[in-house]
Enzyme design. Structure first.
Site, mmCIF file in Angstrom:
data_model
loop_
_atom_site.group_PDB
_atom_site.id
_atom_site.type_symbol
_atom_site.label_atom_id
_atom_site.label_comp_id
_atom_site.label_asym_id
_atom_site.label_seq_id
_atom_site.Cartn_x
_atom_site.Cartn_y
_atom_site.Cartn_z
ATOM 1 N N SER A 125 3.922 4.236 -1.692
ATOM 2 C CA SER A 125 5.039 3.440 -2.208
ATOM 3 C C SER A 125 6.289 3.662 -1.361
ATOM 4 O O SER A 125 6.510 4.756 -0.832
ATOM 5 C CB SER A 125 5.313 3.880 -3.649
ATOM 6 O OG SER A 125 6.529 3.361 -4.112
ATOM 7 N N TYR A 150 6.568 10.741 -10.668
ATOM 8 C CA TYR A 150 5.715 9.689 -10.112
ATOM 9 C C TYR A 150 5.857 9.633 -8.590
ATOM 10 O O TYR A 150 4.862 9.645 -7.852
ATOM 11 C CB TYR A 150 6.057 8.318 -10.715
ATOM 12 C CG TYR A 150 5.422 7.194 -9.941
ATOM 13 C CD1 TYR A 150 4.068 6.925 -10.068
ATOM 14 C CD2 TYR A 150 6.171 6.438 -9.022
ATOM 15 C CE1 TYR A 150 3.471 5.922 -9.311
ATOM 16 C CE2 TYR A 150 5.576 5.438 -8.269
ATOM 17 C CZ TYR A 150 4.229 5.179 -8.406
ATOM 18 O OH TYR A 150 3.632 4.197 -7.650
ATOM 19 N N LYS A 154 3.127 10.447 -5.168
ATOM 20 C CA LYS A 154 2.813 9.630 -3.980
ATOM 21 C C LYS A 154 3.015 10.464 -2.713
ATOM 22 O O LYS A 154 2.233 10.390 -1.764
ATOM 23 C CB LYS A 154 3.683 8.373 -3.959
ATOM 24 C CG LYS A 154 3.333 7.391 -5.066
ATOM 25 C CD LYS A 154 1.923 6.851 -4.918
ATOM 26 C CE LYS A 154 1.353 6.275 -6.181
ATOM 27 N NZ LYS A 154 -0.068 5.949 -6.136
HETATM 28 P P1 NAD Z 1 -2.060 -0.816 -12.555
HETATM 29 O O1 NAD Z 1 -1.691 0.151 -13.629
HETATM 30 O O2 NAD Z 1 -2.093 -2.251 -12.888
HETATM 31 O O3 NAD Z 1 -3.477 -0.409 -11.935
HETATM 32 C C1 NAD Z 1 -3.955 0.900 -11.921
HETATM 33 C C2 NAD Z 1 -5.366 0.874 -12.509
HETATM 34 O O4 NAD Z 1 -5.889 2.187 -12.487
HETATM 35 C C3 NAD Z 1 -5.384 0.415 -13.967
HETATM 36 O O5 NAD Z 1 -6.374 -0.591 -14.131
HETATM 37 C C4 NAD Z 1 -5.744 1.663 -14.754
HETATM 38 O O6 NAD Z 1 -6.510 1.362 -15.916
HETATM 39 C C5 NAD Z 1 -6.507 2.471 -13.718
HETATM 40 N N1 NAD Z 1 -6.439 3.922 -13.901
HETATM 41 C C6 NAD Z 1 -5.340 4.681 -14.134
HETATM 42 N N2 NAD Z 1 -5.690 5.967 -14.274
HETATM 43 C C7 NAD Z 1 -7.038 6.031 -14.093
HETATM 44 C C8 NAD Z 1 -7.993 7.076 -14.111
HETATM 45 N N3 NAD Z 1 -7.646 8.338 -14.383
HETATM 46 N N4 NAD Z 1 -9.288 6.780 -13.875
HETATM 47 C C9 NAD Z 1 -9.669 5.518 -13.616
HETATM 48 N N5 NAD Z 1 -8.819 4.484 -13.605
HETATM 49 C C10 NAD Z 1 -7.521 4.732 -13.840
HETATM 50 O O7 NAD Z 1 -1.077 -0.531 -11.323
HETATM 51 P P2 NAD Z 1 -0.863 -1.358 -9.989
HETATM 52 O O8 NAD Z 1 0.485 -1.968 -10.041
HETATM 53 O O9 NAD Z 1 -2.030 -2.212 -9.691
HETATM 54 O O10 NAD Z 1 -0.780 -0.168 -8.960
HETATM 55 C C11 NAD Z 1 -1.897 0.233 -8.197
HETATM 56 C C12 NAD Z 1 -1.499 1.405 -7.299
HETATM 57 O O11 NAD Z 1 -0.423 1.005 -6.466
HETATM 58 C C13 NAD Z 1 -1.024 2.638 -8.044
HETATM 59 O O12 NAD Z 1 -1.490 3.777 -7.354
HETATM 60 C C14 NAD Z 1 0.478 2.540 -7.953
HETATM 61 O O13 NAD Z 1 1.085 3.805 -8.029
HETATM 62 C C15 NAD Z 1 0.648 1.931 -6.576
HETATM 63 N N6 NAD Z 1 1.911 1.209 -6.397
HETATM 64 C C16 NAD Z 1 2.244 0.203 -7.271
HETATM 65 C C17 NAD Z 1 3.453 -0.467 -7.105
HETATM 66 C C18 NAD Z 1 3.883 -1.532 -8.072
HETATM 67 O O14 NAD Z 1 5.075 -1.831 -8.131
HETATM 68 N N7 NAD Z 1 2.981 -2.141 -8.830
HETATM 69 C C19 NAD Z 1 4.305 -0.134 -6.029
HETATM 70 C C20 NAD Z 1 3.913 0.873 -5.153
HETATM 71 C C21 NAD Z 1 2.702 1.543 -5.348
HETATM 72 C C1 WQD Z 2 13.865 -4.049 -9.210
HETATM 73 C C2 WQD Z 2 15.370 -4.310 -9.358
HETATM 74 C C3 WQD Z 2 16.451 -2.882 -10.957
HETATM 75 C C4 WQD Z 2 14.424 -4.419 -14.476
HETATM 76 C C5 WQD Z 2 9.844 0.397 -9.072
HETATM 77 C C6 WQD Z 2 9.467 1.825 -8.829
HETATM 78 C C7 WQD Z 2 8.895 1.988 -7.459
HETATM 79 C C8 WQD Z 2 7.775 0.991 -7.213
HETATM 80 C C9 WQD Z 2 8.126 -0.393 -7.604
HETATM 81 C C10 WQD Z 2 5.655 2.038 -7.579
HETATM 82 C C11 WQD Z 2 16.179 -3.030 -9.463
HETATM 83 C C12 WQD Z 2 16.519 -4.322 -11.397
HETATM 84 C C13 WQD Z 2 14.843 -4.221 -13.180
HETATM 85 C C14 WQD Z 2 15.344 -4.960 -15.400
HETATM 86 C C15 WQD Z 2 16.987 -5.075 -13.676
HETATM 87 N N1 WQD Z 2 6.602 1.312 -7.978
HETATM 88 N N2 WQD Z 2 16.099 -4.533 -12.782
HETATM 89 N N3 WQD Z 2 16.598 -5.270 -14.967
HETATM 90 O O1 WQD Z 2 12.980 -0.071 -9.276
HETATM 91 O O2 WQD Z 2 12.575 -1.258 -7.071
HETATM 92 O O3 WQD Z 2 10.770 0.015 -8.093
HETATM 93 O O4 WQD Z 2 8.688 -0.409 -8.924
HETATM 94 O O5 WQD Z 2 5.559 2.732 -6.618
HETATM 95 O O6 WQD Z 2 8.446 3.294 -7.352
HETATM 96 O O7 WQD Z 2 10.623 2.634 -8.957
HETATM 97 O O8 WQD Z 2 11.474 -2.113 -9.147
HETATM 98 O O9 WQD Z 2 11.134 -4.049 -10.606
HETATM 99 O O10 WQD Z 2 11.883 -1.867 -11.642
HETATM 100 O O11 WQD Z 2 13.467 -3.168 -10.242
HETATM 101 O O12 WQD Z 2 18.149 -5.346 -13.329
HETATM 102 O O13 WQD Z 2 15.042 -5.129 -16.595
HETATM 103 O O14 WQD Z 2 15.592 -5.010 -10.589
HETATM 104 O O15 WQD Z 2 17.667 -2.232 -11.235
HETATM 105 O O16 WQD Z 2 17.378 -3.269 -8.810
HETATM 106 P P1 WQD Z 2 12.078 -0.817 -8.387
HETATM 107 P P2 WQD Z 2 11.927 -2.805 -10.489
#
Ligand code: NAD
Ligand code: WQD
Length: 338
Positions: A125, A150, A154
């Site tokens: 991330s 969290y 990562k």
């Molecule tokens: P998500 O929660 O939709 O998907 C994660 C999946 O993993 C879910 O289906 C959940 O049921 C499964 N899971 C969780 N713990 C588990 C376990 N112990 N065993 C088996 N399955 C398990 O999340 P996502 O948004 O698809 O994110 C996927 C990956 O990307 C994650 O590692 C997350 O940290 C990373 N990531 C997400 C974002 C974002 O903003 N969505 C940003 C950066 C990184």
């Molecule tokens: C985006 C912008 C908020 C909600 C998070 C995690 C990051 C990554 C992605 C996994 C920001 C603003 C949001 C609301 C708002 N995940 N906001 N009102 O914070 O960039 O990142 O998700 O790795 O680790 O921290 O994403 O979508 O929460 O926010 O004003 O109700 O929207 O302040 O500026 P963020 P976000």
């Protein structure tokens, strides 16, 4: 080629399973259904015509993970999405996050010793950069002290892979996502946030769908042109395709080191107000919102330098914010029956 996708019924995972099937990979999904449902499996089948093998396994359970690997004759690559991802929850319940995200990857890597040549892709991330000193953010920007458990999971995940890469124990790519948004164009799969969404775009679409009264904009006093925070919103289908490209790079031996790291973003920053405007333009709806205090832990601005991914990985985001938001809105309307 048989590819294991952990968390493959989750938001990004399901879109990636679709992209893998479309490139003729044989996919096996492991998910514990803690943050998704089996409807994602149906969605994948509706889009691709293929129902991938599915095992309901919690990665925290080493013996279940081992039994899963015992049942498999071949695994050529792993894309590891499974993790808990709510930043705020990780602050109130850090044990859950270390147990799931660190315990999970360790159990997975342990079971994977049965297939020592399997390539590995890790969901990292942009949170590892914290508030970067320079924008756009390159992969060589310093890793900042994690702002949440969290975020720390990562960083630790990357460190585990880095140390194993140095010891020739793995060939891996870590992908640092910026802000994934949107849903598959078919609206058969998309994001299913549990409870009140923490992320901006699902909160916007749920507000427009009538589930929330109004959006709170967290701060309009940041040093940005309109005062609201800037992020790099990347369309989830583009993001999913990057995983296939990264996997193909590892499988064809084109990687230049045992651990490569790529940013996945568009390179374009958008403010919160610009996202609201884009939503209003695509939906034709006025979004009720109010400006409130800053949210603790938010960085002012983050967007990717995409050159490394463009030139070395050979991947570039194709879709813009408007398209991504249109698909998010289509998905929200479909699941709410509006
Ligand atoms: P998500 O929660 O939709 O998907 C994660 C999946 O993993 C879910 O289906 C959940 O049921 C499964 N899971 C969780 N713990 C588990 C376990 N112990 N065993 C088996 N399955 C398990 O999340 P996502 O948004 O698809 O994110 C996927 C990956 O990307 C994650 O590692 C997350 O940290 C990373 N990531 C997400 C974002 C974002 O903003 N969505 C940003 C950066 C990184
Ligand atoms: C985006 C912008 C908020 C909600 C998070 C995690 C990051 C990554 C992605 C996994 C920001 C603003 C949001 C609301 C708002 N995940 N906001 N009102 O914070 O960039 O990142 O998700 O790795 O680790 O921290 O994403 O979508 O929460 O926010 O004003 O109700 O929207 O302040 O500026 P963020 P976000």
């Amino acid at each position: 080629m048989r590819i294991l996708v952990t968390g493959g019924l989750g938001y990004i995972g399901a879109h990636t399973v679709v992209a893998l099937i479309e490139q003729n990979f044989d996919v096996v999904v492991v998910d514990d259904l803690s943050n998704t449902s089996l409807s994602a499996l149906d969605g994948i089948e509706k889009i691709t015509g293929v129902k991938p093998d599915f095992f309901e396994v919690d990665l925290r359970n080493q013996s279940d993970v081992n039994s899963f690997f015992e049942s498999q004759a071949q695994i050529d690559g792993v894309i590891h999405f499974a993790a808990s991802k709510a930043v705020g929850e990780s602050v109130t319940n850090p044990f859950l996050y270390y147990h799931n995200n660190i315990g999970g990857i360790l159990n997975l890597l342990s079971g994977l010793q049965k297939f020592p040549n399997a390539k590995f892709i890790f969901s990292s991330s942009c949170t590892v950069y914290g508030q970067a000193d320079e924008l756009p953010i390159t992969e060589s920007a310093p890793i900042k002290p994690a702002m949440s458990p969290y975020g720390n999971t990562k960083q630790i995940g990357e460190e585990i892979l880095s140390d194993m890469a140095k010891a020739d124990q793995i060939q891996a790519i870590a992908l640092r996502y910026f802000n994934p948004i949107g849903a598959h164009e078919s609206a058969e799969i998309g994001e299913l946030p549990l409870g009140v969404p923490q992320n901006l775009v699902p909160f916007i679409t749920q507000t427009a769908a009538g589930l929330r009264n109004q959006l709170s904009v967290f701060g309009a006093d940041y040093p940005t042109p309109d005062g609201t925070c800037i992020r790099d919103y990347i369309y989830v289908v583009d993001l999913a395709e990057a995983h296939v490209v990264a996997l193909q790079r590892l499988l064809s031996g084109k990687n230049q080191s045992n651990l490569e790291i790529f940013n996945l973003g568009t390179g374009k920053g958008s403010s919160v107000l610009e996202v609201i405007n884009a939503f209003e333009a695509v939906s034709g709806k006025k979004l009720p919102y109010q400006i409130v205090a800053r949210r603790e832990g938010d960085v002012t601005a983050a967007y990717a330098d995409t050159q490394h991914a463009n030139q070395v990985l050979g991947w570039k985001a194709k879709n813009d914010l408007t398209h991504a938001i249109a698909t998010a809105w289509k998905w929200e309307q479909k699941i709410r029956g509006i």
